[in-house]
Motif scaffolding. Structure first.
Motif, PDB file in Angstrom:
ATOM      1  N   SER A 171       2.272  29.884  -5.437  1.00  0.00           N
ATOM      2  CA  SER A 171       1.458  29.775  -4.227  1.00  0.00           C
ATOM      3  C   SER A 171       1.234  31.147  -3.609  1.00  0.00           C
ATOM      4  O   SER A 171       2.106  31.998  -3.600  1.00  0.00           O
ATOM      5  N   GLY A 172       0.024  31.368  -3.136  1.00  0.00           N
ATOM      6  CA  GLY A 172      -0.322  32.641  -2.523  1.00  0.00           C
ATOM      7  C   GLY A 172      -0.666  33.727  -3.531  1.00  0.00           C
ATOM      8  O   GLY A 172      -0.919  34.863  -3.158  1.00  0.00           O
ATOM      9  N   SER A 173      -0.726  33.374  -4.805  1.00  0.00           N
ATOM     10  CA  SER A 173      -1.022  34.351  -5.857  1.00  0.00           C
ATOM     11  C   SER A 173      -2.522  34.618  -5.940  1.00  0.00           C
ATOM     12  O   SER A 173      -3.338  33.809  -5.506  1.00  0.00           O
ATOM     13  N   LYS A 174      -2.878  35.735  -6.524  1.00  0.00           N
ATOM     14  CA  LYS A 174      -4.279  36.152  -6.643  1.00  0.00           C
ATOM     15  C   LYS A 174      -4.618  36.484  -8.087  1.00  0.00           C
ATOM     16  O   LYS A 174      -3.748  36.866  -8.874  1.00  0.00           O
ATOM     17  N   ILE A 175      -5.888  36.362  -8.408  1.00  0.00           N
ATOM     18  CA  ILE A 175      -6.438  36.821  -9.684  1.00  0.00           C
ATOM     19  C   ILE A 175      -7.353  37.991  -9.360  1.00  0.00           C
ATOM     20  O   ILE A 175      -8.310  37.848  -8.601  1.00  0.00           O
ATOM     21  N   ILE A 176      -7.029  39.149  -9.940  1.00  0.00           N
ATOM     22  CA  ILE A 176      -7.783  40.367  -9.671  1.00  0.00           C
ATOM     23  C   ILE A 176      -8.621  40.715 -10.891  1.00  0.00           C
ATOM     24  O   ILE A 176      -8.105  40.770 -12.006  1.00  0.00           O
ATOM     25  N   SER A 177      -9.907  40.937 -10.679  1.00  0.00           N
ATOM     26  CA  SER A 177     -10.783  41.418 -11.743  1.00  0.00           C
ATOM     27  C   SER A 177     -11.574  42.604 -11.196  1.00  0.00           C
ATOM     28  O   SER A 177     -11.466  42.950 -10.012  1.00  0.00           O
ATOM     29  N   GLN A 178     -12.355  43.196 -12.043  1.00  0.00           N
ATOM     30  CA  GLN A 178     -13.154  44.334 -11.610  1.00  0.00           C
ATOM     31  C   GLN A 178     -14.126  43.944 -10.504  1.00  0.00           C
ATOM     32  O   GLN A 178     -14.428  44.738  -9.631  1.00  0.00           O
ATOM     33  N   SER A 199     -13.896  40.918  -8.463  1.00  0.00           N
ATOM     34  CA  SER A 199     -13.500  40.012  -7.381  1.00  0.00           C
ATOM     35  C   SER A 199     -11.984  39.874  -7.266  1.00  0.00           C
ATOM     36  O   SER A 199     -11.233  40.274  -8.151  1.00  0.00           O
ATOM     37  N   ILE A 200     -11.598  39.276  -6.152  1.00  0.00           N
ATOM     38  CA  ILE A 200     -10.227  38.854  -5.924  1.00  0.00           C
ATOM     39  C   ILE A 200     -10.310  37.382  -5.520  1.00  0.00           C
ATOM     40  O   ILE A 200     -10.990  37.033  -4.559  1.00  0.00           O
ATOM     41  N   LYS A 201      -9.632  36.531  -6.314  1.00  0.00           N
ATOM     42  CA  LYS A 201      -9.687  35.092  -6.060  1.00  0.00           C
ATOM     43  C   LYS A 201      -8.274  34.549  -5.946  1.00  0.00           C
ATOM     44  O   LYS A 201      -7.330  35.125  -6.474  1.00  0.00           O
ATOM     45  N   ASP A 202      -8.158  33.398  -5.275  1.00  0.00           N
ATOM     46  CA  ASP A 202      -6.880  32.701  -5.234  1.00  0.00           C
ATOM     47  C   ASP A 202      -6.565  32.166  -6.620  1.00  0.00           C
ATOM     48  O   ASP A 202      -7.455  31.674  -7.325  1.00  0.00           O
ATOM     49  N   TYR A 203      -5.300  32.244  -7.008  1.00  0.00           N
ATOM     50  CA  TYR A 203      -4.877  31.715  -8.299  1.00  0.00           C
ATOM     51  C   TYR A 203      -4.909  30.196  -8.260  1.00  0.00           C
ATOM     52  O   TYR A 203      -4.415  29.583  -7.310  1.00  0.00           O
TER      53      TYR A 203
END
Length: 99
Positions: A44-51, A53-57
């Motif tokens: 919970s509260g994790s993120k997915i980072i890409s070139q 965007s930043i999205k909730d996991y």
């Protein structure tokens, strides 16, 4: 030796959710009390980072632990009583390089 446990949840029936959560915490706390679990991460509260965007996991990993055990066999044996197994949950075990 250090191992990474990656926890992937199964399909827990709604009437067992609370009980399963309690059993999971007891299982994890037992690993810590016995000196196996060194670090715990929650999904919970994790993120997915890409070139771009930043999205909730929103994937199926609900936690990760760093485990210290004498061997892979010992690390695997720790998973025998993981409560989520009965619901199709899975634990991936990765061994640290150069440990």
């Amino acid at each position: 030796m250090k191992f990474l446990f990656i926890y992937r949840g199964g399909e827990v029936p709604n009437d067992r959710l609370d009980q399963n959560v309690d059993e999971l915490w007891r299982w994890l706390d037992n690993l810590t009390e016995k000196g196996y679990e060194k670090v715990r991460f929650a999904g919970s509260g994790s993120k997915i980072i890409s070139q771009d965007s930043i999205k909730d996991y929103s994937g199926d990993i609900f936690g990760i632990s760093i485990i210290e055990a004498d061997s892979l066999e010992e690390a695997k044996s720790l998973t025998d009583s993981w409560p989520e197994l009965q619901y199709g949950g899975k634990i991936e075990i990765l061994e640290a390089i150069g440990d």
